[in-house]
Scaffold this active site. Structure first.
Site, PDB file in Angstrom:
ATOM      1  CG  ASP A   1      60.522  47.562 -37.362  1.00 30.34           C
ATOM      2  OD1 ASP A   1      61.199  47.755 -36.330  1.00 30.34           O
ATOM      3  OD2 ASP A   1      59.385  48.039 -37.552  1.00 30.34           O
TER       4      ASP A   1
ATOM      5  CB  THR B   1      64.905  52.249 -59.102  1.00 29.96           C
ATOM      6  OG1 THR B   1      63.516  52.084 -58.852  1.00 29.96           O
ATOM      7  CG2 THR B   1      65.554  50.899 -59.294  1.00 29.96           C
TER       8      THR B   1
ATOM      9  CG  ASP C   1      56.463  45.148 -53.418  1.00 25.02           C
ATOM     10  OD1 ASP C   1      57.508  45.183 -52.744  1.00 25.02           O
ATOM     11  OD2 ASP C   1      56.220  45.938 -54.350  1.00 25.02           O
TER      12      ASP C   1
ATOM     13  CE  LYS D   1      59.628  48.159 -52.609  1.00 27.11           C
ATOM     14  NZ  LYS D   1      58.233  48.091 -53.076  1.00 27.11           N
TER      15      LYS D   1
ATOM     16  CE  LYS E   1      54.842  44.984 -57.484  1.00 19.90           C
ATOM     17  NZ  LYS E   1      54.550  46.066 -56.544  1.00 19.90           N
TER      18      LYS E   1
ATOM     19  NE  ARG F   1      52.275  52.173 -64.931  1.00 26.15           N
ATOM     20  CZ  ARG F   1      53.086  53.183 -64.631  1.00 26.15           C
ATOM     21  NH1 ARG F   1      52.621  54.414 -64.633  1.00 26.15           N
ATOM     22  NH2 ARG F   1      54.359  52.952 -64.317  1.00 26.15           N
TER      23      ARG F   1
HETATM   24  O1  C5P Z   1      53.051  49.660 -64.283  1.00 27.82           O
HETATM   25  P1  C5P Z   1      54.495  49.237 -64.115  1.00 27.82           P
HETATM   26  O2  C5P Z   1      54.877  48.055 -64.977  1.00 27.82           O
HETATM   27  O3  C5P Z   1      55.444  50.388 -64.272  1.00 27.82           O
HETATM   28  O4  C5P Z   1      54.573  48.735 -62.602  1.00 27.82           O
HETATM   29  C1  C5P Z   1      55.771  48.326 -62.032  1.00 27.82           C
HETATM   30  C2  C5P Z   1      55.571  47.829 -60.620  1.00 27.82           C
HETATM   31  O5  C5P Z   1      56.855  47.557 -60.068  1.00 27.82           O
HETATM   32  C3  C5P Z   1      54.883  48.816 -59.689  1.00 27.82           C
HETATM   33  O6  C5P Z   1      54.127  48.070 -58.722  1.00 27.82           O
HETATM   34  C4  C5P Z   1      56.043  49.513 -59.018  1.00 27.82           C
HETATM   35  O7  C5P Z   1      55.722  50.012 -57.764  1.00 27.82           O
HETATM   36  C5  C5P Z   1      57.054  48.357 -58.914  1.00 27.82           C
HETATM   37  N1  C5P Z   1      58.449  48.790 -58.803  1.00 27.82           N
HETATM   38  C6  C5P Z   1      59.063  49.577 -59.767  1.00 27.82           C
HETATM   39  N2  C5P Z   1      60.373  49.947 -59.611  1.00 27.82           N
HETATM   40  C7  C5P Z   1      61.067  49.543 -58.545  1.00 27.82           C
HETATM   41  C8  C5P Z   1      60.472  48.750 -57.567  1.00 27.82           C
HETATM   42  C9  C5P Z   1      59.149  48.380 -57.741  1.00 27.82           C
HETATM   43  O8  C5P Z   1      58.439  49.936 -60.759  1.00 27.82           O
HETATM   44  N3  C5P Z   1      62.326  49.882 -58.440  1.00 27.82           N
END
Ligand code: C5P
Length: 248
Positions: free
Chosen positions: A83, A137, A78, A80, A51, A228
């Site tokens: 517009d 979220t 991603d 989003k 992503k 992560r």
């Molecule tokens: O490191 P981690 O697993 O927390 O990363 C989650 C990814 O999903 C990040 O790129 C974050 O921006 C994205 N994301 C999220 N929650 C959302 C939408 C997207 O954690 N509601």
């Protein structure tokens, strides 16, 4: 069948011959192309997608997406988009022409915007999956009310997911905690893409409502966005393989 499906000839997204369907989408949350490519080279395109989000794309642009694709990765762009219908449609078309596997828009852009986006990607040679973000979220009920949305965040997520579905979209991004309720409402071919996933025994970091990969899949998630736990692992390929072992 949705209104949209009834009204228009549907095209299916391109499935490339011989490809498998990895469920894990690794979030390349890096500030520059070098760091993203370094991680990508440590992964296996047969075991995950990747992503690319706003920060990385703004810094590294389409060239990085092309390099990731040359390494064999399907890319979820991603960005989003949100517009007016024409602008969003042209942005989705540009993403499709870049060859990405998945692209997203905000459902709050409304039906006409989502239908225009769908029509635009339908005209491209390699149609990407087109999914929607429902409610971010990060927003709580008070903040939703402040911008004029009544009802709970969950009510809004369900309503907007149904709107996305009937506007011809392929799925939504949602919290793993919303997957079960959404699956009761939408068909199994409607993709539910869930971040907030943490293998058992790993750190939650700043994620609040987390689920293990196996629970997210069991509840009905189609794809898992994992950052992560893979990108900061001592051996990202092993971390990825361990996640895949729990969900396959
Ligand atoms: O490191 P981690 O697993 O927390 O990363 C989650 C990814 O999903 C990040 O790129 C974050 O921006 C994205 N994301 C999220 N929650 C959302 C939408 C997207 O954690 N509601």
């Amino acid at each position: 069948m949705s209104e949209y499906q009834g009204a228009k000839k549907m095209t299916e997204p391109t499935i490339y011959p011989g490809t498998v369907d990895p469920k894990v989408i690794v979030a390349l949350d890096f500030p520059d192309a070098d760091a993203a490519l370094h991680l990508a080279r440590a992964l296996d395109a047969g075991q995950c997608r990747v992503k690319v989000g706003k920060e990385l794309f703004t810094r590294a642009g389409p060239v990085l997406v092309e390099k990731l694709q040359q390494l064999g990765f399907d890319v979820f762009l991603d960005l989003k988009y949100h517009d007016i219908p024409n602008t969003t449609a042209q942005a989705c078309r540009a993403a499709a022409e870049l060859g990405v596997w998945m692209v997203n828009v905000h459902a709050l852009g409304g039906r006409r915007m989502m239908e225009a986006a769908r029509e635009a990607v339908d005209k491209t040679v390699h149609r990407p999956l087109l999914i929607a973000v429902t409610i971010l979220t990060s927003l709580d009920a008070d903040e939703l009310h402040e911008v004029g949305l009544s009802g709970s965040p969950e009510d809004n997520v369900l309503r907007l997911a149904c709107l996305a579905r009937s506007s011809g979209l392929d799925g939504v991004v949602c919290s793993p905690w919303e997957v079960a309720a959404l699956r009761k409402t939408v068909a199994s071919d409607f993709r539910l893409v869930t971040p907030g996933v943490r293998p058992a025994g790993t750190m939650a970091d700043d994620q609040k409502r987390i689920t293990t990969p196996e629970d997210a899949i069991r509840l009905g998630a189609s794809y898992l966005v994992v950052g992560r736990p893979v990108t900061r692992a001592g051996n990202p390929l092993v971390a990825l393989a361990n996640i895949n072992a729990t969900i396959n």
